[in-house]
Design a protein around this motif. Structure first.
Motif, PDB file in Angstrom:
ATOM      1  N   LEU A   1       7.320  -9.071   5.412  1.00  0.00           N
ATOM      2  CA  LEU A   1       8.039  -7.824   4.981  1.00  0.00           C
ATOM      3  C   LEU A   1       8.098  -7.632   3.449  1.00  0.00           C
ATOM      4  O   LEU A   1       8.339  -8.835   2.642  1.00  0.00           O
TER       5      LEU A   1
ATOM      6  N   ARG B   1       9.270  -5.989  -0.342  1.00  0.00           N
ATOM      7  CA  ARG B   1      10.357  -5.356  -0.718  1.00  0.00           C
ATOM      8  C   ARG B   1       9.873  -4.363  -1.862  1.00  0.00           C
ATOM      9  O   ARG B   1       9.134  -4.608  -2.882  1.00  0.00           O
TER      10      ARG B   1
ATOM     11  N   ASP C   1      17.524  -2.735  10.282  1.00  0.00           N
ATOM     12  CA  ASP C   1      16.292  -1.825  10.721  1.00  0.00           C
ATOM     13  C   ASP C   1      16.265  -0.765   9.981  1.00  0.00           C
ATOM     14  O   ASP C   1      15.024  -0.365   9.679  1.00  0.00           O
TER      15      ASP C   1
ATOM     16  N   ILE D   1      13.884  -0.896   7.074  1.00  0.00           N
ATOM     17  CA  ILE D   1      12.344  -1.135   7.288  1.00  0.00           C
ATOM     18  C   ILE D   1      11.855   0.256   7.412  1.00  0.00           C
ATOM     19  O   ILE D   1      11.919   0.877   8.425  1.00  0.00           O
TER      20      ILE D   1
ATOM     21  N   ILE E   1      10.455  -2.692   2.746  1.00  0.00           N
ATOM     22  CA  ILE E   1      11.659  -2.841   2.946  1.00  0.00           C
ATOM     23  C   ILE E   1      12.391  -1.817   1.678  1.00  0.00           C
ATOM     24  O   ILE E   1      11.951  -2.021   0.544  1.00  0.00           O
TER      25      ILE E   1
END
Length: 200
Positions: A31, A33, A63, A66, A97
């Protein structure tokens, strides 16, 4: 063309991202950012942030933070003059994210077309209002509430869809042309090398 006056709060939901602890920043992971470096200040749109190496986040994330492909984001902090009001679309689902310096803009169904919204948020009328309302510190800030408080004039929904589609098609063609232009020097070098090899 009939235009109707609204507050953006009547047309969109705007939410702030997650506060992400620095102890979970990493140089690799699944993931990424989002940062202010993901906004292309020259012309708008999404760009990969190449200025940092610790862009991955390995901690727990709800969640809702995301993001999905096509989600519209806008910055809440102005590190560079003119950044407030810039918009970008998320290019891929399940990878990025939403951090606390980034707002997610979601259109209310049937009231605002997402493509039209993308250009409306980055229009001069919204940018001017955000700039006037920004907190006057060295690095200026806005908030979801200030974005929603902006006044806009929009056409009927069907007209919005047509305008949004045309503007998106134009942007897509510009992006394709830029990619072609970026590759031209490489193509030129390759063709020169091929000519040299043939001559030899």
């Amino acid at each position: 063309m009939k235009m109707t006056k609204y507050k953006l709060s009547e047309l969109v939901e705007v939410t702030r991202g997650a506060s992400l602890s620095g102890q979970f920043y990493a140089e690799e992971g699944k993931l990424v950012r989002l940062t202010l470096g993901n906004f292309n200040i020259n012309g708008g749109g999404f760009k990969e942030n190449t200025s940092k190496t610790d862009l991955y986040f390995t901690g727990t994330v709800r969640d809702e933070f995301i993001l999905n492909e096509g989600d519209i984001i806008t910055p809440l902090t102005e590190q560079s003059l003119g950044l407030l009001g810039t918009t970008a679309r998320i290019p891929e689902s399940g990878k990025y994210i939403q951090s606390q310096d980034v707002a997610l803009v979601r259109c209310k169904k049937g009231l605002l077309d997402p493509n039209f919204c993308y250009y409306l948020i980055s229009s001069s009328i919204v940018r001017q209002q955000l700039s006037a309302a920004a907190q006057q510190t060295k690095i200026r800030h806005t908030s979801p509430e200030k974005i929603k408080d902006c006044t806009v004039w929009v056409p009927d929904f069907d007209v919005q869809k047509n305008i949004g589609r045309i503007l998106t098609d134009i942007d897509n063609k510009i992006a394709i042309n830029r990619r072609i232009n970026d590759n031209l020097p490489m193509l030129d070098r390759s063709s020169r090398g091929a000519r040299v090899r043939r001559a030899a």
